[in-house]
Design a protein around this motif. Structure first.
Motif, PDB file in Angstrom:
ATOM      1  N   TRP A   9      11.533   4.098  -2.787  1.00  0.00           N
ATOM      2  CA  TRP A   9      10.902   5.248  -3.426  1.00  0.00           C
ATOM      3  C   TRP A   9      12.004   6.147  -3.988  1.00  0.00           C
ATOM      4  CZ3 TRP A   9       5.509   6.308  -3.434  1.00  0.00           C
ATOM      5  CH2 TRP A   9       4.735   5.399  -2.708  1.00  0.00           C
ATOM      6  N   ARG A  44       7.785   3.959  -7.057  1.00  0.00           N
ATOM      7  CA  ARG A  44       7.859   2.988  -5.961  1.00  0.00           C
ATOM      8  C   ARG A  44       8.233   1.642  -6.562  1.00  0.00           C
ATOM      9  NH1 ARG A  44       2.294   2.072  -3.638  1.00  0.00           N
ATOM     10  NH2 ARG A  44       2.143   0.706  -5.470  1.00  0.00           N
ATOM     11  N   ASP A  85      13.225   4.655   1.567  1.00  0.00           N
ATOM     12  CA  ASP A  85      12.596   3.328   1.577  1.00  0.00           C
ATOM     13  C   ASP A  85      11.690   3.177   2.791  1.00  0.00           C
ATOM     14  OD1 ASP A  85      14.145   1.207   3.658  1.00  0.00           O
ATOM     15  OD2 ASP A  85      15.319   2.961   3.093  1.00  0.00           O
ATOM     16  N   GLU A  99       9.966  -1.302   0.370  1.00  0.00           N
ATOM     17  CA  GLU A  99       9.749  -0.589  -0.881  1.00  0.00           C
ATOM     18  C   GLU A  99      10.776   0.529  -1.030  1.00  0.00           C
ATOM     19  OE1 GLU A  99       4.860  -0.919  -1.025  1.00  0.00           O
ATOM     20  OE2 GLU A  99       5.838   0.881  -0.245  1.00  0.00           O
TER      21      GLU A  99
END
Length: 815
Positions: A142, A152, A136, A140
């Motif tokens: 990932w 994402r 992250d 966000e």
């Protein structure tokens, strides 16, 4: 004498410490099925903000709190359970959210307040739910999948997919993504079977690497210090901040099938490397050496290494479970048969003149160097010493080695010559059955004591007897030593005695009644510590007389058992070895600390008398598993980080069973329930069994209630109302943590504010004779605060029962 020794080099020997003069011997404490771990196949490890350890396994998700494992599995009858039991990855993001990826159930977020897993809304974009890697950045999340797709996700923007394209040479390929890492610049790096990939400002780019193939299989990627470390099929490669690649000199050691699959770095630059085959340790500036973890499977990948900020390390132990290495592990070194020691009991330890420790046993003599080397004498000297079982050792400044053996005394000259004196020797005979004490006195002579043989003083060079103290009615001497003034003291069934050189006799000075003194040591000229089965006693010399001053017994942490030996370090702390472990009493802090299996010792049974302290502060003790333990008594570094005391769960007893809920906010006990259990956990893992808890219910408990090693407090029969429960805990290092929780015991419905107000209104309508002042007071009533019966109306009127509304209330409502 060292020239006559053959070296058996331990792999740990060259690893000198910056904080201690000990070799590195990491010993992991295993956690397995007996501790509640659902599977020994571990694919991921994470730590949340509070300190709980989350473990992804082949049969569910586990969370460890130091006491027990809480396990989540797939349950088809329960909404919000795990989508699958094979957990492939677990990740705790910067917002302290726990993310879990399962083989067939995809990605889900754990909702703590609801104790359920919420699958991510994939919006139909996730082409393969087989998620292998999570990371992250900036809110966000990932994640990478088996089919090579990269995703994402954020709360605000939702899900975005970076699709693999085998026709684009500079982008993602349709090969699995095994690892993700975010560097300090915010770039995301992906380790894939199609090479190394970087995502910078939404631009995906495949990075060429040095070696014969620019895009080899990449198994791991981790930012360590100021560089990006990668584990590939072609070895380990490092990308520096200037964009240049380099490879360690030992990079080829980690080519497939021994590729590096995980990394961690210590503060001093030392590395931990998990490979496809085992765990490795790389000292700063050194070379990789395999770590003996005790795992039964040595050909399985160490897929994750979790290092805490305090230096503690968590690793998988294939075939066994999860391994934990304490934060202070480098203050202790352990040696056993795996490290070159013999499969025998070491019955005598003594400091060596040139450093290190002499080890005596029924198999002769060995030497353990300060660098971690085990050495034995060359032949024929080694075979000559095998004829003797060694019970005591002492070395002179000139290098003459004296051995107290069964029925005699042995001298090993500096050039390897051997001389023996026994009970029947024509000159300077050594009487007694076992010479179990041998000391070099302050004046340079040798003092020995033997079972049923009394005490002798000898010339330490020639062995000539200078003085004898024959055995008498006192019996054998359990301990012998010198005070700071150079005078000889002995201890035994008779208490303590001092040798008078003028009379040539032992004069009793301290009587202990029927208690046998088995060990003693001086803390300066006027303070003496001695140990008996009743505890650890301190005597002080006041006006020339020794007077009892203090006792450390079971109430203060010293169990009632006889010691093996006793030593005092430079910080005036008392060390006592026993068959139950090693105890350290700090008289200034008045705190006892236990060293044993909780510290990672394979055995905590110490051999009788086999304990010594070197001039540079290394304490060495022999254990009954053919092992030797070294402790650096000078290495009490910076105080450990304060532990976290976390409220784990609340539980209410219903129908004879505890019904649990997540421990957040106030603890509420509903009407009709009388038992509430509040579970707190001190998230300190160095020695969880040594953690101690206390609690105090404000307004109820007069003082703190000791709970021992249990963090659970059960409250029973509390009247309705609001309470505050104060919690306190201390870890094995003595670090304290405190917190409080509000406890709300709800009243039955007929005692709630609403019911009271309605009741007051009902009475005022039905009986207008109610005094106005009383009716006004009733409007603001709370449970337990109604006006007295005499202030309301005649005693014949009764308050309504809880079961149903009274008939009179119904009649009143119809009027």
């Amino acid at each position: 004498m060292r020239t006559a020794l053959t070296t058996v080099l331990l792999w740990l020997g060259a690893c000198a410490l910056a904080i201690a003069a000990l070799p590195e011997t990491p010993r992991f404490r295993p956690l397995g099925a007996q501790d509640g771990l659902p599977s020994s196949e571990i694919t991921g490890i994470a730590r949340d903000r509070a300190g709980f350890i989350w473990i992804a396994t082949g049969d569910g998700l586990a969370r460890y709190d130091g006491v027990q494992m809480r396990v989540w599995r797939h349950d088809p009858d329960r909404a919000g359970s795990l989508g699958d039991n094979f957990v492939q990855a677990v990740h705790v993001d910067a917002s302290d959210r726990v993310w879990v990826a399962t083989e067939k159930g995809g990605l889900a977020r754990y909702l703590r307040d609801e104790d359920r897993f919420e699958p991510i809304d994939d919006e139909g974009l996730i082409s393969d739910p087989n998620i292998l890697a999570l990371a992250d950045r900036d809110g966000e999340l990932w994640f990478g999948a088996m089919d090579g797709a990269l995703y994402r996700w954020s709360e605000t923007a939702g899900l975005h997919r970076f699709a693999p394209d085998d026709d684009a040479p500079d982008g993602l390929s349709s090969e699995p993504i095994l690892d993700l890492e975010v560097d300090p610049q915010g770039r995301l790096w992906a380790a894939t079977f199609g090479g190394l990939v970087v995502v910078d400002r939404d631009r995906v780019r495949r990075v060429a690497m040095p070696g014969t193939a620019p895009h080899p299989r990449v198994y791991a990627v981790r930012w360590l210090g100021d560089a990006l470390w990668t584990g590939t099929a072609q070895g380990i490669h490092v990308l520096d901040v200037d964009g240049g690649w380099r490879a360690p000199a030992w990079s080829a050691m980690f080519e497939a099938p021994n590729a590096a699959v995980s990394f961690a770095r210590d503060d001093d630059g030392a590395l931990w490397i998990g490979s496809q085959r085992r765990l490795w340790r790389v000292p700063a500036g050194g070379v990789p050496r395999p770590v003996e973890t005790g795992a039964p499977l040595q050909d399985r990948g160490i897929m994750k290494i979790l290092r805490q900020a305090d230096g503690a390390v968590w690793v998988p132990l294939p075939g066994l479970g999860l391994g934990y290495l304490r934060s202070d592990w480098r203050q202790v070194a352990q040696f056993d048969t795996r490290d070159g020691l013999l499969p025998t009991l070491y019955t005598a330890l003594a400091p060596a003149r040139d450093g290190g420790i002499w080890l005596g046993s029924s198999s002769g003599v060995q030497w353990l160097s300060s660098g971690g080397e085990v050495e034995a004498f060359e032949e024929p000297l080694n075979s000559q010493l095998l004829a003797h079982r060694v019970f005591s050792i002492a070395e002179t400044d000139s290098g003459v080695l004296w051995l107290g053996v069964r029925a005699g005394l042995v001298r090993v000259g500096a050039q390897g010559t051997v001389d023996y004196w026994g009970p029947d020797s024509a000159h300077d005979a050594a009487p007694g059955r076992i010479t179990d004490h041998a000391l070099i006195g302050p004046e340079g002579t040798l003092w020995t004591a033997a079972r049923q043989g009394g005490i002798q003083q000898r010339d330490a060079q020639t062995g000539r007897v200078l003085r004898e103290i024959p055995p008498d009615e006192r019996g054998d001497h359990e301990a012998m030593g010198f005070d700071p003034e150079g005078r000889l003291w002995t201890a035994g069934d008779y208490g303590m005695a001092l040798f008078d050189p003028d009379s040539g006799r032992l004069e009793p000075l301290i009587a202990t009644g029927a208690r046998t003194v088995v060990a003693f040591a001086f803390d300066g000229a006027d303070s003496l510590w001695l140990q008996s089965i009743d505890g650890l006693d301190r005597y002080r010399r006041i006006d020339g007389r020794w007077t009892f001053d203090d006792r450390v017994d079971a109430r203060r942490g010293m169990p009632p058992l006889s010691a093996s030996a006793l030593r005092i370090d430079a910080q005036r702390r008392v060390w006592v070895s026993t068959t139950r472990g090693l105890y350290r009493w700090d008289p200034d802090a008045e705190r006892m600390r236990h060293f044993g299996v909780g510290l990672g010792f394979r055995s905590q049974e110490f051999v009788y008398r086999a304990l010594t302290l070197t001039a540079d502060g290394v304490l060495a003790g022999a254990t009954r598993d053919a092992g030797v333990v070294l402790i650096d008594t000078t290495a009490d570094a910076a105080p450990p980080a304060p532990p976290t005391l976390e409220l784990d769960r609340f539980a209410v007893r219903e129908d004879g069973e505890w019904r649990e809920r997540v421990g957040h906010g106030a603890a509420v006990l509903a009407p009709g329930r009388s038992e509430l259990r509040i579970s707190a956990r001190l998230l300190s893992f160095d020695d969880p069994l040594a953690n101690r808890y206390w609690s105090k219910l404000e307004g109820v408990d007069g003082d703190w209630q000791a709970q021992g090693a249990s963090g659970d407090r059960v409250l029973v029969g509390l009247p309705p109302g609001r309470y505050t429960l104060h919690l306190r805990a201390a870890d094995a290092h003595g670090s304290l943590a405190e917190r409080s929780v509000e406890v709300l015991v709800q009243p039955p419905w007929w005692r709630t504010r609403t019911a009271l107000v309605r009741g007051c209104c009902w009475h005022s309508r039905c009986w207008p004779r109610w005094p106005p002042a009383t009716a006004h007071a009733c409007a603001g009533a709370t449970p337990g605060s109604l006006p007295s019966a005499s202030a309301r109306w005649p005693s014949r009127l009764r308050w309504p029962r809880a079961a149903s509304s009274p008939p009179s209330a119904t009649r009143c409502a119809r009027r």
